[in-house]
Design a protein around this motif. Sequence first.
Motif, PDB file in Angstrom:
ATOM      1  N   MET A  67      33.295   4.040  40.682  1.00 21.09           N
ATOM      2  CA  MET A  67      33.513   3.396  39.391  1.00 21.09           C
ATOM      3  C   MET A  67      34.909   3.775  38.906  1.00 21.09           C
ATOM      4  SD  MET A  67      29.867   4.146  37.492  1.00 21.09           S
ATOM      5  CE  MET A  67      29.776   2.650  36.494  1.00 21.09           C
ATOM      6  N   GLU A  68      35.567   2.850  38.229  1.00 20.04           N
ATOM      7  CA  GLU A  68      36.839   3.143  37.564  1.00 20.04           C
ATOM      8  C   GLU A  68      36.510   3.809  36.235  1.00 20.04           C
ATOM      9  OE1 GLU A  68      39.936   2.674  38.856  1.00 20.04           O
ATOM     10  OE2 GLU A  68      38.806   2.151  40.659  1.00 20.04           O
ATOM     11  N   THR A  69      37.346   4.749  35.838  1.00 19.14           N
ATOM     12  CA  THR A  69      37.089   5.521  34.625  1.00 19.14           C
ATOM     13  C   THR A  69      38.326   5.540  33.741  1.00 19.14           C
ATOM     14  OG1 THR A  69      35.520   6.940  35.774  1.00 19.14           O
ATOM     15  CG2 THR A  69      36.478   7.816  33.760  1.00 19.14           C
ATOM     16  N   GLU A  70      38.090   5.383  32.445  1.00 17.19           N
ATOM     17  CA  GLU A  70      39.155   5.591  31.459  1.00 17.19           C
ATOM     18  C   GLU A  70      38.531   6.159  30.203  1.00 17.19           C
ATOM     19  OE1 GLU A  70      39.644   1.112  29.663  1.00 17.19           O
ATOM     20  OE2 GLU A  70      40.909   1.711  31.349  1.00 17.19           O
ATOM     21  N   GLY A  71      39.353   6.796  29.408  1.00 20.62           N
ATOM     22  CA  GLY A  71      38.824   7.389  28.191  1.00 20.62           C
ATOM     23  C   GLY A  71      39.823   8.297  27.533  1.00 20.62           C
ATOM     24  N   GLU A  72      39.288   9.380  26.908  1.00 19.13           N
ATOM     25  CA  GLU A  72      40.119  10.306  26.154  1.00 19.13           C
ATOM     26  C   GLU A  72      39.767  11.742  26.506  1.00 19.13           C
ATOM     27  OE1 GLU A  72      39.236   9.348  22.095  1.00 19.13           O
ATOM     28  OE2 GLU A  72      40.810   7.823  22.025  1.00 19.13           O
ATOM     29  N   THR A  85      38.821   7.962  38.623  1.00 25.04           N
ATOM     30  CA  THR A  85      37.653   7.427  39.326  1.00 25.04           C
ATOM     31  C   THR A  85      36.474   8.382  39.218  1.00 25.04           C
ATOM     32  OG1 THR A  85      38.360   8.443  41.405  1.00 25.04           O
ATOM     33  CG2 THR A  85      39.019   6.153  41.030  1.00 25.04           C
ATOM     34  N   ARG A  86      35.297   7.798  39.356  1.00 26.82           N
ATOM     35  CA  ARG A  86      34.030   8.534  39.423  1.00 26.82           C
ATOM     36  C   ARG A  86      33.325   8.017  40.667  1.00 26.82           C
ATOM     37  NH1 ARG A  86      28.492   7.852  37.948  1.00 26.82           N
ATOM     38  NH2 ARG A  86      27.627   9.676  36.893  1.00 26.82           N
ATOM     39  N   ARG A  87      32.892   8.908  41.529  1.00 27.77           N
ATOM     40  CA  ARG A  87      32.224   8.495  42.767  1.00 27.77           C
ATOM     41  C   ARG A  87      30.934   9.295  42.925  1.00 27.77           C
ATOM     42  NH1 ARG A  87      33.777   5.614  46.939  1.00 27.77           N
ATOM     43  NH2 ARG A  87      35.953   5.667  46.314  1.00 27.77           N
ATOM     44  N   ASP A  96      31.664  13.088  41.919  1.00 30.44           N
ATOM     45  CA  ASP A  96      33.034  13.590  41.924  1.00 30.44           C
ATOM     46  C   ASP A  96      33.878  12.743  40.994  1.00 30.44           C
ATOM     47  OD1 ASP A  96      33.051  15.751  43.907  1.00 30.44           O
ATOM     48  OD2 ASP A  96      32.510  14.164  45.316  1.00 30.44           O
ATOM     49  N   MET A  97      34.717  13.409  40.195  1.00 30.74           N
ATOM     50  CA  MET A  97      35.653  12.700  39.333  1.00 30.74           C
ATOM     51  C   MET A  97      37.062  13.201  39.602  1.00 30.74           C
ATOM     52  SD  MET A  97      34.016  11.988  35.634  1.00 30.74           S
ATOM     53  CE  MET A  97      32.522  12.932  35.395  1.00 30.74           C
ATOM     54  N   ASP A  98      37.989  12.269  39.571  1.00 28.18           N
ATOM     55  CA  ASP A  98      39.408  12.559  39.732  1.00 28.18           C
ATOM     56  C   ASP A  98      40.100  11.862  38.567  1.00 28.18           C
ATOM     57  OD1 ASP A  98      42.059  12.813  40.518  1.00 28.18           O
ATOM     58  OD2 ASP A  98      41.612  12.445  42.627  1.00 28.18           O
ATOM     59  N   LEU A  99      40.551  12.656  37.595  1.00 29.06           N
ATOM     60  CA  LEU A  99      41.069  12.107  36.350  1.00 29.06           C
ATOM     61  C   LEU A  99      42.506  12.570  36.118  1.00 29.06           C
ATOM     62  CD1 LEU A  99      37.943  12.950  34.165  1.00 29.06           C
ATOM     63  CD2 LEU A  99      38.486  10.746  35.228  1.00 29.06           C
ATOM     64  N   GLU A 102      48.153  12.752  30.627  1.00 27.50           N
ATOM     65  CA  GLU A 102      49.584  13.056  30.539  1.00 27.50           C
ATOM     66  C   GLU A 102      49.863  14.496  30.973  1.00 27.50           C
ATOM     67  OE1 GLU A 102      52.531  13.673  26.839  1.00 27.50           O
ATOM     68  OE2 GLU A 102      51.468  11.755  26.889  1.00 27.50           O
ATOM     69  N   GLY A 103      50.469  14.654  32.153  1.00 27.01           N
ATOM     70  CA  GLY A 103      50.840  15.965  32.655  1.00 27.01           C
ATOM     71  C   GLY A 103      49.714  16.786  33.247  1.00 27.01           C
ATOM     72  N   LEU A 104      48.487  16.267  33.255  1.00 25.38           N
ATOM     73  CA  LEU A 104      47.335  17.010  33.772  1.00 25.38           C
ATOM     74  C   LEU A 104      46.545  16.208  34.797  1.00 25.38           C
ATOM     75  CD1 LEU A 104      45.718  18.698  30.645  1.00 25.38           C
ATOM     76  CD2 LEU A 104      46.861  19.831  32.533  1.00 25.38           C
ATOM     77  N   HIS A 105      45.939  16.927  35.724  1.00 26.38           N
ATOM     78  CA  HIS A 105      45.063  16.344  36.728  1.00 26.38           C
ATOM     79  C   HIS A 105      43.764  17.147  36.676  1.00 26.38           C
ATOM     80  CE1 HIS A 105      44.594  15.177  41.260  1.00 26.38           C
ATOM     81  NE2 HIS A 105      43.762  14.536  40.477  1.00 26.38           N
TER      82      HIS A 105
END
Length: 157
Positions: A67-72, A85-87, A96-99, A102-105
């Motif tokens: 799934m594509e993920t967006e938010g705050e 993404t969320r898988r 698993d999420m990979d988010l 700004e400047g963070l992973h």
Amino acid sequence: MMTSSRGEALMSLPDWARRLSAKGAVDFTETLHGTWRRDGEDLDRPIQLVLRHRATSARRLLESGAMETEGELSLDGPTLPVHGTRRVSWRTGRVDMDLVAEGLHLIGGLHNLLWKGEPYRFRLETAAGAPVGDAILRPRRPSETEMRAAEAAVPSP
């Protein structure tokens, strides 16, 4: 043909999500809150993620688990936009999420979707991959009023 684990995965979705999947796209919002700690420090700091996950179709979600993920992301005060993404692994139940903000992973997830009460665990890194810290978050359960409002917003099939 759908395997039983994928069928079980669809059945484990909340009723409102199953009704949405009948329309094609699957999406849901979740709020995760908890604490994070910078590497080398003992101070727990508040963190919150409000995420909207979306798959273009239930079939695609069941085939790939993606799934594509967006938010705050709220971290130490400011709120930053986040996307990624969320898988879900239908075989193991791992999320698993990979988010990226700004400047963070943020890299992490949930060991098993079916284990109730297990927290999400994330590793925080800079955009360049340097370690920042670790976070433990739990889902915020919606109130009855929020649940009824969400269910009322979904048209019946």
